[in-house]
Design a protein around this motif. Sequence first.
Motif, PDB file in Angstrom:
ATOM      1  N   ASP A 516       0.833  -1.204   0.000  1.00  0.00           N
ATOM      2  CA  ASP A 516       0.000   0.000   0.000  1.00  0.00           C
ATOM      3  C   ASP A 516       0.870   1.258   0.000  1.00  0.00           C
ATOM      4  O   ASP A 516       0.582   2.225  -0.701  1.00  0.00           O
ATOM      5  CB  ASP A 516      -0.917  -0.013   1.233  1.00  0.00           C
ATOM      6  CG  ASP A 516      -2.053   0.991   1.118  1.00  0.00           C
ATOM      7  OD1 ASP A 516      -2.953   0.789   0.287  1.00  0.00           O
ATOM      8  OD2 ASP A 516      -2.027   1.993   1.869  1.00  0.00           O
ATOM      9  N   ASP A 517       1.945   1.242   0.788  1.00  0.00           N
ATOM     10  CA  ASP A 517       2.866   2.381   0.804  1.00  0.00           C
ATOM     11  C   ASP A 517       3.488   2.611  -0.565  1.00  0.00           C
ATOM     12  O   ASP A 517       3.790   3.747  -0.939  1.00  0.00           O
ATOM     13  CB  ASP A 517       3.973   2.149   1.839  1.00  0.00           C
ATOM     14  CG  ASP A 517       3.490   2.348   3.262  1.00  0.00           C
ATOM     15  OD1 ASP A 517       2.403   2.942   3.438  1.00  0.00           O
ATOM     16  OD2 ASP A 517       4.182   1.902   4.186  1.00  0.00           O
ATOM     17  N   GLU A 561      14.076   4.303  -3.254  1.00  0.00           N
ATOM     18  CA  GLU A 561      13.776   4.570  -1.849  1.00  0.00           C
ATOM     19  C   GLU A 561      13.232   3.310  -1.170  1.00  0.00           C
ATOM     20  O   GLU A 561      13.562   3.008  -0.021  1.00  0.00           O
ATOM     21  CB  GLU A 561      12.761   5.706  -1.749  1.00  0.00           C
ATOM     22  CG  GLU A 561      12.408   6.082  -0.331  1.00  0.00           C
ATOM     23  CD  GLU A 561      11.320   7.140  -0.279  1.00  0.00           C
ATOM     24  OE1 GLU A 561      11.490   8.093   0.472  1.00  0.00           O
ATOM     25  OE2 GLU A 561      10.304   6.992  -1.003  1.00  0.00           O
ATOM     26  N   ASP A 562      12.372   2.545  -1.884  1.00  0.00           N
ATOM     27  CA  ASP A 562      11.833   1.306  -1.323  1.00  0.00           C
ATOM     28  C   ASP A 562      12.958   0.333  -0.989  1.00  0.00           C
ATOM     29  O   ASP A 562      12.927  -0.358   0.037  1.00  0.00           O
ATOM     30  CB  ASP A 562      10.864   0.646  -2.306  1.00  0.00           C
ATOM     31  CG  ASP A 562       9.582   1.442  -2.471  1.00  0.00           C
ATOM     32  OD1 ASP A 562       9.221   2.177  -1.533  1.00  0.00           O
ATOM     33  OD2 ASP A 562       8.944   1.334  -3.535  1.00  0.00           O
ATOM     34  N   PHE A 563      13.948   0.253  -1.888  1.00  0.00           N
ATOM     35  CA  PHE A 563      15.057  -0.662  -1.634  1.00  0.00           C
ATOM     36  C   PHE A 563      15.863  -0.212  -0.408  1.00  0.00           C
ATOM     37  O   PHE A 563      16.292  -1.032   0.402  1.00  0.00           O
ATOM     38  CB  PHE A 563      15.973  -0.776  -2.862  1.00  0.00           C
ATOM     39  CG  PHE A 563      17.100  -1.743  -2.667  1.00  0.00           C
ATOM     40  CD1 PHE A 563      16.863  -3.115  -2.643  1.00  0.00           C
ATOM     41  CD2 PHE A 563      18.410  -1.300  -2.475  1.00  0.00           C
ATOM     42  CE1 PHE A 563      17.900  -4.007  -2.439  1.00  0.00           C
ATOM     43  CE2 PHE A 563      19.440  -2.191  -2.266  1.00  0.00           C
ATOM     44  CZ  PHE A 563      19.196  -3.545  -2.249  1.00  0.00           C
ATOM     45  N   GLU A 564      16.049   1.089  -0.261  1.00  0.00           N
ATOM     46  CA  GLU A 564      16.746   1.592   0.926  1.00  0.00           C
ATOM     47  C   GLU A 564      15.966   1.214   2.189  1.00  0.00           C
ATOM     48  O   GLU A 564      16.534   0.826   3.208  1.00  0.00           O
ATOM     49  CB  GLU A 564      16.904   3.110   0.829  1.00  0.00           C
ATOM     50  CG  GLU A 564      17.887   3.569  -0.221  1.00  0.00           C
ATOM     51  CD  GLU A 564      17.967   5.089  -0.312  1.00  0.00           C
ATOM     52  OE1 GLU A 564      17.300   5.759   0.511  1.00  0.00           O
ATOM     53  OE2 GLU A 564      18.671   5.592  -1.191  1.00  0.00           O
ATOM     54  N   ASN A 565      14.642   1.345   2.119  1.00  0.00           N
ATOM     55  CA  ASN A 565      13.813   1.003   3.275  1.00  0.00           C
ATOM     56  C   ASN A 565      13.975  -0.458   3.674  1.00  0.00           C
ATOM     57  O   ASN A 565      14.097  -0.793   4.852  1.00  0.00           O
ATOM     58  CB  ASN A 565      12.332   1.268   2.970  1.00  0.00           C
ATOM     59  CG  ASN A 565      11.995   2.740   2.976  1.00  0.00           C
ATOM     60  OD1 ASN A 565      12.687   3.531   3.599  1.00  0.00           O
ATOM     61  ND2 ASN A 565      10.939   3.105   2.270  1.00  0.00           N
ATOM     62  N   ILE A 566      13.939  -1.326   2.706  1.00  0.00           N
ATOM     63  CA  ILE A 566      13.904  -2.749   3.002  1.00  0.00           C
ATOM     64  C   ILE A 566      15.243  -3.273   3.514  1.00  0.00           C
ATOM     65  O   ILE A 566      15.318  -4.317   4.145  1.00  0.00           O
ATOM     66  CB  ILE A 566      13.439  -3.542   1.761  1.00  0.00           C
ATOM     67  CG1 ILE A 566      12.774  -4.862   2.202  1.00  0.00           C
ATOM     68  CG2 ILE A 566      14.588  -3.812   0.806  1.00  0.00           C
ATOM     69  CD1 ILE A 566      12.066  -5.569   1.078  1.00  0.00           C
ATOM     70  N   THR A 567      16.310  -2.522   3.246  1.00  0.00           N
ATOM     71  CA  THR A 567      17.630  -2.975   3.704  1.00  0.00           C
ATOM     72  C   THR A 567      18.029  -2.368   5.041  1.00  0.00           C
ATOM     73  O   THR A 567      19.070  -2.711   5.587  1.00  0.00           O
ATOM     74  CB  THR A 567      18.698  -2.623   2.654  1.00  0.00           C
ATOM     75  OG1 THR A 567      18.675  -1.223   2.397  1.00  0.00           O
ATOM     76  CG2 THR A 567      18.479  -3.401   1.377  1.00  0.00           C
ATOM     77  N   LYS A 568      17.200  -1.418   5.549  1.00  0.00           N
ATOM     78  CA  LYS A 568      17.501  -0.795   6.845  1.00  0.00           C
ATOM     79  C   LYS A 568      16.539  -1.321   7.891  1.00  0.00           C
ATOM     80  O   LYS A 568      15.328  -1.155   7.774  1.00  0.00           O
ATOM     81  CB  LYS A 568      17.383   0.730   6.749  1.00  0.00           C
ATOM     82  CG  LYS A 568      18.465   1.361   5.889  1.00  0.00           C
ATOM     83  CD  LYS A 568      18.343   2.865   5.859  1.00  0.00           C
ATOM     84  CE  LYS A 568      19.443   3.490   5.008  1.00  0.00           C
ATOM     85  NZ  LYS A 568      19.347   4.963   4.961  1.00  0.00           N
ATOM     86  N   PRO A 578       4.459  10.844   7.109  1.00  0.00           N
ATOM     87  CA  PRO A 578       3.401  10.440   8.043  1.00  0.00           C
ATOM     88  C   PRO A 578       2.301   9.606   7.438  1.00  0.00           C
ATOM     89  O   PRO A 578       1.577   8.941   8.157  1.00  0.00           O
ATOM     90  CB  PRO A 578       2.855  11.783   8.553  1.00  0.00           C
ATOM     91  CG  PRO A 578       3.226  12.779   7.509  1.00  0.00           C
ATOM     92  CD  PRO A 578       4.529  12.301   6.940  1.00  0.00           C
ATOM     93  N   LEU A 579       2.143   9.619   6.117  1.00  0.00           N
ATOM     94  CA  LEU A 579       1.072   8.840   5.519  1.00  0.00           C
ATOM     95  C   LEU A 579       1.515   7.455   5.079  1.00  0.00           C
ATOM     96  O   LEU A 579       0.749   6.702   4.504  1.00  0.00           O
ATOM     97  CB  LEU A 579       0.470   9.598   4.331  1.00  0.00           C
ATOM     98  CG  LEU A 579      -0.112  10.980   4.680  1.00  0.00           C
ATOM     99  CD1 LEU A 579      -0.834  11.556   3.480  1.00  0.00           C
ATOM    100  CD2 LEU A 579      -1.052  10.876   5.861  1.00  0.00           C
ATOM    101  N   LYS A 580       2.778   7.107   5.338  1.00  0.00           N
ATOM    102  CA  LYS A 580       3.234   5.739   5.122  1.00  0.00           C
ATOM    103  C   LYS A 580       2.820   4.904   6.322  1.00  0.00           C
ATOM    104  O   LYS A 580       2.860   5.355   7.458  1.00  0.00           O
ATOM    105  CB  LYS A 580       4.753   5.687   4.963  1.00  0.00           C
ATOM    106  CG  LYS A 580       5.277   6.444   3.726  1.00  0.00           C
ATOM    107  CD  LYS A 580       4.877   5.760   2.440  1.00  0.00           C
ATOM    108  CE  LYS A 580       5.544   6.419   1.225  1.00  0.00           C
ATOM    109  NZ  LYS A 580       5.144   5.795  -0.044  1.00  0.00           N
ATOM    110  N   ASN A 704      -4.502   2.537  -1.022  1.00  0.00           N
ATOM    111  CA  ASN A 704      -4.332   2.142  -2.427  1.00  0.00           C
ATOM    112  C   ASN A 704      -4.811   0.730  -2.725  1.00  0.00           C
ATOM    113  O   ASN A 704      -5.514   0.508  -3.714  1.00  0.00           O
ATOM    114  CB  ASN A 704      -2.850   2.278  -2.823  1.00  0.00           C
ATOM    115  CG  ASN A 704      -2.353   3.716  -2.691  1.00  0.00           C
ATOM    116  OD1 ASN A 704      -2.865   4.616  -3.349  1.00  0.00           O
ATOM    117  ND2 ASN A 704      -1.372   3.930  -1.829  1.00  0.00           N
ATOM    118  N   VAL A 705      -4.433  -0.243  -1.900  1.00  0.00           N
ATOM    119  CA  VAL A 705      -4.776  -1.645  -2.171  1.00  0.00           C
ATOM    120  C   VAL A 705      -6.278  -1.856  -2.062  1.00  0.00           C
ATOM    121  O   VAL A 705      -6.877  -1.502  -1.029  1.00  0.00           O
ATOM    122  CB  VAL A 705      -4.022  -2.595  -1.217  1.00  0.00           C
ATOM    123  CG1 VAL A 705      -4.490  -4.038  -1.430  1.00  0.00           C
ATOM    124  CG2 VAL A 705      -2.518  -2.493  -1.448  1.00  0.00           C
TER     125      VAL A 705
END
Length: 1014
Positions: A516-517, A561-568, A578-580, A704-705
């Motif tokens: 959804d994010d 950015e998504d890849f950075e998120n998933i590796t941290k 705030p809406l994530k 979104n979903v």
Amino acid sequence: MTETEYLLNVAFKQIRNRQFASSNIVPFMKSVLDNFYSSEYRQASHRLIAEMKDLRFVEVLLPTQLEAPCNLFDPDVLILKQLFLGECKFPASSDWSHLGILRQCGLKASVDARELFQIISTVRVTLRRYQNIVFADENRYLRLKAALKYLLDNPSLLNAYLNARDTLLTVLRKQAEQFCWLPIASSPPSQYPSCLVWKGSQYPSFLASFSIANPLILLSQDLTAAPGQHVPHSLIVGSEAVFIESVPRELAQQFCCSAKNVVSAVISHFKHVIENKDSIPKSMLEKISIMTYEFLQNNIQYCNPAQFSSSKWLWIENLLTFIDSGQAAIAANPSFLLNLEPFIFVLPQNLRVFSSLFSRCGVPHNVTTEQILSVLQSVRDSSELKEDEAWSKVRAVLDWIADNTGRVSKANILVPVESDLSYPQLIPIDDVAYTDNEMLRGIARTSDEKYNLIHPKVSYLSSKLDLSPLSDQLDITEDVFEDAGQHEPLTTRLSNILREYKDGLTIIKEMIQNADDAGATEVNILHDTRTHSSLNLVLEGMAESHGPALIVHNNSTFTKEDFENITKLAGATKANQPLKIGKFGVGFCSVYHITDVPSFVSGEWLYIFDPTLKHLKGVVQNENRPGKKLKFQSKFLAKSQQLAPYQGLFGFDSSASYNGTIFRLPFRTHPSQISSTIYNNHLIQMIKKDLESNGSKLLLFLQNVKRITFSSRQEDRPIIKHLSIECINDETENVKVCVTQSSTKSTEYWLLSNQEQRLKSQDGAYKQAVASVACKLVKKQSSFLCEAIEGNAFCFLPLSVPATGLPVHVTANFAVMSNRSGIWAGASSAMASDEREYWNKQLMTTIIAQAYCNLLKSLQAMHCLGRLLSYEFHMLWPLASNLQMRFPWESLVSSLYHLVSQEELFFSSSICQWLQIDQSYFLPSTLFKVICSSSTDIIKAVKIMKLPVVFLPLSHNSQLQKFVTVNILTEEKFAQLFLQNIDLFSNSTKTRNETLSMMLSAIGSASTSKEHKL
């Protein structure tokens, strides 16, 4: 000659000329009076009455004395008997049977000004030197008391002239300081606290004048007022002054005590009240306090701090007791807005009107630095404060000190230190040290000397508080010790994270929230039981991962950015969004419940994570980043079977860039360093079952979903879809329709109310806030029914906390626990000391409350249009007593009730109209000792009179009155309206009679109770 002619022409003249024997007059006239109503006498009654008016024939108390009726007074008038107590001014009791005739003959029922002045002159006492009160016999006391009462009831007599120049008022004023004639009230009014001395009780049957001010004398027009009526001065000075009863206003203006003397007496009396506070009802304490403050503020020029220097004199309703000036402030400190109760109080709204008085008497305008610091000492010395609340106060104060070090002296700062006790142990800051070196901690523990280390809960403030390092106290330097050991492996960190995150549906929820994010509109879950070829692999160690797996697909493509998120692991790149929904890195780690080697394809890349380095050993060069990112369209991968597990799934073709994302989670086959869980078909079916039971909850608030499916695929067989969940917005109905399709089909309807605005966070920055509230609808043909549910808390997706206790679902971009188990909440109702607590409370009191209120307005609109059937307007009102967690949800309840009270959301069935709260009446629990909710007569009467009454269940009624002011239909008001509208009951006599009977029965019962008490 007839008998009446004889009386008029002979007998009455003989009596008047004393020619009739005295002993015969009384029996003779009694025979006349006995026959007065005979036919013969009636014909001459006017002449007889005219002759008898001034005829002396009536016996009085003295047996030898006869008086004319016009010179006597009616004994049935009680005040006259009190005025002429002991005097022969009334017919003897033997004549009372003829009072009716005597009244026609001029028997007086009142006194005039001269007669009243004569009474006062007869019984008053000449003033003695240096005295303003004298003792009088009971006869004088009672007659003067009656004289004042008579003047109070007949004030016009004061303006009657006694002679050519002087009115009665003028004469009484002139003689006011020459005589004692004012009766002192020796008994207090009924509501005066029995534990307090009543000054007047020292002077039974005493009379007073106003010549000197000792003792202090005050006037009271009504010392016997009914409960609830205003009683001037008596409640606030009764132990320090004597009172004169029933002085008319015109006369009272002559007597004016020194305001300065009265102020001193009021303060002394108030101190007596405070000393006896445990013996006085709390409601009376509050009443006396407010009256005292009001009087003192009106005479503020005579008040000063010394009068209250050692007294606890400020009434605090929350505590139901008094506090001293040092414990209060008129307003909060501008730089410290958090709540410091129960140690320091900001004046409540009902006391703010007396700010001038409190300021003059030593209460600071704003909470002072000294008061803030004193909270630390109060926490240290308190034996009643709960542990969580104590820590909240300590952290808040120390945070403030750290931000204001230049203005705060270290001399009064206390800091919590490490101890075996959970309650904060506070000691002076100069005795506290800090360190993050475990070796130094060990040295300190084994030392013979005592070292106090700052508690870990506030250790982040060590530098700002300028604490001395432990190494200085030990007289060694910390750089003697260097790190040389092993670091914590990533597998250990992942194992620790899994302890926070449950497996099962939690894994799927984390994948949905990340989809959804990323903007995906659908999520597809596939249980793939196939085993794929492991020949010709570029990454040979991945052969074991080609077996059965859980596949999760969404139709969005990974960004950088998504890849950075998933590796941290901390998901830091979402911190300012705030809406994530969640933290991609931490949340994604929940997949390690299932697998040791997750992988996914998106865009043109294949990503593989291998924390154990079992599968990518020798391939990964930087073991601190155990994974690989490969471009799957490269030639060396195209010739291998590396992407065989993905091929053909959800349209994936390794020869082209993929517009979507597919996660592949191969099932763990052996316990590992990360987890010992071995997934099998049973656990997967449990995920499917949980997914189906949660149904609409998963999609209700997502941004979104819109669609989720669950399928399975076996060797050499096509994909079989077992479950689909889909939510769409029905614009014609303005509701969200959620359809769950498995072996059966179920459809749910939800009405949503959305709210969005920017809110100010604790650091002063504005952040975007969103909230929605949803209620369940049940479709009935072309209309709906509303249904209260066991509401849950969402942060777009349902959180793991139990039901909230609300009858609706609520979502917002809450600050949540790191594992999304619940929203971040403080331990008390005090003002938030943490940014996350502050944000959540802001959401509760603003946009969630507004969204909830808008939902109620939408339901009202549907009902008015006939789209919502059988709607009880209060059915979705929340009840604080039903809340599963008090904080911060209670703040939502109070804010919502305040918003509702400003809208036309109250339906009066008695007039069939929607009303605002100030247009409405609310029934008490009982009227005339009858339970309102079960009394059909009361309800019928209300409807007949067309009163705008709003009927609420007792629980809702009580809670509404707790948060807002409502108009209660009291017994007095009901009776007044009933009698005014009694003509409306002409066609409902049974209801009228039953209502009257109920009212009279209650009055009779009250009278009987009063007689028993007497």
